[in-house]
Design an enzyme around this catalytic site. Structure first.
Site: not given
Length: 247
Positions: A188, A223
């Protein structure tokens, strides 16, 4: 009076004839279509290079094939030809891997005036810092990375029946990333990541489909920290993990 007025067109024609010499040569004009934000001025095929090839690569970056990532380097190689071919197949065009008027016309129809694909916007990929600054790359690079991500998502959206893909976020500055508890090396921070909501598809459908559209990082259900979204991004090396989806 009628005879006097007839002189005017003659004068205008004479003036214009003198301007033709300074006009751009016909070969410089777009070859049949002008994209919303970029004009392709020639047919592009394997062996070509330049900024127009790079612009084409951005727009077909979502068609590298399963597990592939298309290099956006301005060099029209075998990978670009394959991506163009897949794009053409996806939209029912003549699939020869050569980008000409029909391919450019279709790309134009998928593009807004700011170069983003019609179904995605910069605002979806940046809910943190409207200047795109403060990340791990320059603001210009972060925004450029986000543009490529959007074109990948556009390809993915089309493959999923042109049904909406929910985007919950993308670029983060370091301060934004810290505030949400993001990983120190999160993609990000580079602008090439997007977090997707379940929307109409479901997380596993999104996770699996993303493997075909140039995302080297796909993190989904199972995850750690990703049971409520699917994270897609670009990275060096491949990391696909969505254990709850069999990935």
């Amino acid at each position: 009076m009628a005879k006097r007025l007839a002189v005017v067109p003659l004068l205008v024609a004479t003036i214009l004839s003198g301007l033709v010499v300074s006009a751009a040569p016909a070969s410089a004009a777009p070859i049949g279509t002008t994209a919303s934000c970029y004009s392709f001025g020639r047919t592009l095929s394997q062996g070509a290079s330049g900024e127009d090839v790079r612009q084409l690569q951005i727009r077909v970056s979502g068609y590298p094939g399963y597990g592939g990532v298309l290099a956006i380097d301005g060099q029209f190689g075998a990978g670009t030809k394959a991506a163009v071919t897949r794009f053409q197949q996806a939209y029912g065009l003549g699939a020869d891997g050569v980008a000409g008027p029909a391919t450019f016309a279709k790309l134009s129809s998928l593009e807004d005036s700011d170069c983003t694909p019609v179904n995605f916007a910069y605002s979806e990929l940046n809910r943190c810092n409207s200047t795109w600054s403060g990340g791990n790359v320059s603001a210009a690079q972060a925004k450029a990375n986000a543009l490529v991500t959007m074109w990948k998502l556009q390809a993915m959206r089309h493959a999923l029946g042109d049904r909406p893909i929910q985007v919950n976020g993308g670029f983060r500055s370091v301060s934004c990333n810290n505030a949400v508890g993001g990983a120190p090396a999160s993609r990000h921070l580079y602008g090439d990541a997007a977090d997707l909501g379940a929307g109409v598809h479901g997380f596993c459908v999104l996770s699996r489909q993303a493997r075909n559209h140039g995302f080297s990082e796909i993190l989904g259900p199972g995850y750690p920290g990703h049971n409520d979204h699917v994270h897609v991004a670009a990275r060096s090396g491949q990391l696909w993990s969505a254990p709850s989806c069999g990935m």
